[in-house]
Design a protein around this motif. Sequence first.
Motif, short mmCIF file in Angstrom:
data_model
loop_
_atom_site.label_atom_id
_atom_site.label_comp_id
_atom_site.label_asym_id
_atom_site.label_seq_id
_atom_site.Cartn_x
_atom_site.Cartn_y
_atom_site.Cartn_z
N CYS A 26 15.56 -19.16 55.54
CA CYS A 26 16.39 -17.99 55.26
C CYS A 26 16.96 -17.35 56.51
O CYS A 26 17.91 -16.56 56.43
N HIS A 44 18.04 -18.81 45.56
CA HIS A 44 17.05 -17.76 45.84
C HIS A 44 16.00 -17.68 44.74
O HIS A 44 14.79 -17.62 45.02
N ASP A 94 20.60 -10.76 46.54
CA ASP A 94 19.64 -11.83 46.84
C ASP A 94 18.22 -11.37 46.52
O ASP A 94 17.41 -12.15 46.00
N ASP A 98 15.60 -13.05 44.09
CA ASP A 98 14.22 -13.34 44.51
C ASP A 98 13.23 -12.78 43.48
O ASP A 98 12.30 -13.47 43.05
#
Length: 118
Positions: A26, A44, A94, A98
């Motif tokens: 990342c 993600h 993101d 996640d």
Amino acid sequence: MFIDRLPRPIRLALYALASAILTAMCLVPQKELPSVGMGDKIEHSIAWFILTATGLLLSHRRPRAIAAYAVGLGALIELLQATMGFGRQGDWRDLVADSLGVAVALLAYALVQRLRRR
């Protein structure tokens, strides 16, 4: 299960390794990563699903702590991406992706636990 028989320090080291690999992926410059072609948000979600599922396999008695750690790591990575440069940008979406991966892993874990009890 074989994983349950591993000493706790080894299980922690394996999870630390998984976390380090994900963190490195990342934070390296975007141009150095191969294109998977799935879309950033799906990537993600899959990555955080795998991280959380790995944690649950290695320490199945601590699902809340593993989930909190995974979401916290996602937030930290987004903050680092926003401040470090390297062609990466932090994006709150993101972190949502996640968190979705973490939630799906927790749901799968809960379903497996429920099936085991029957």
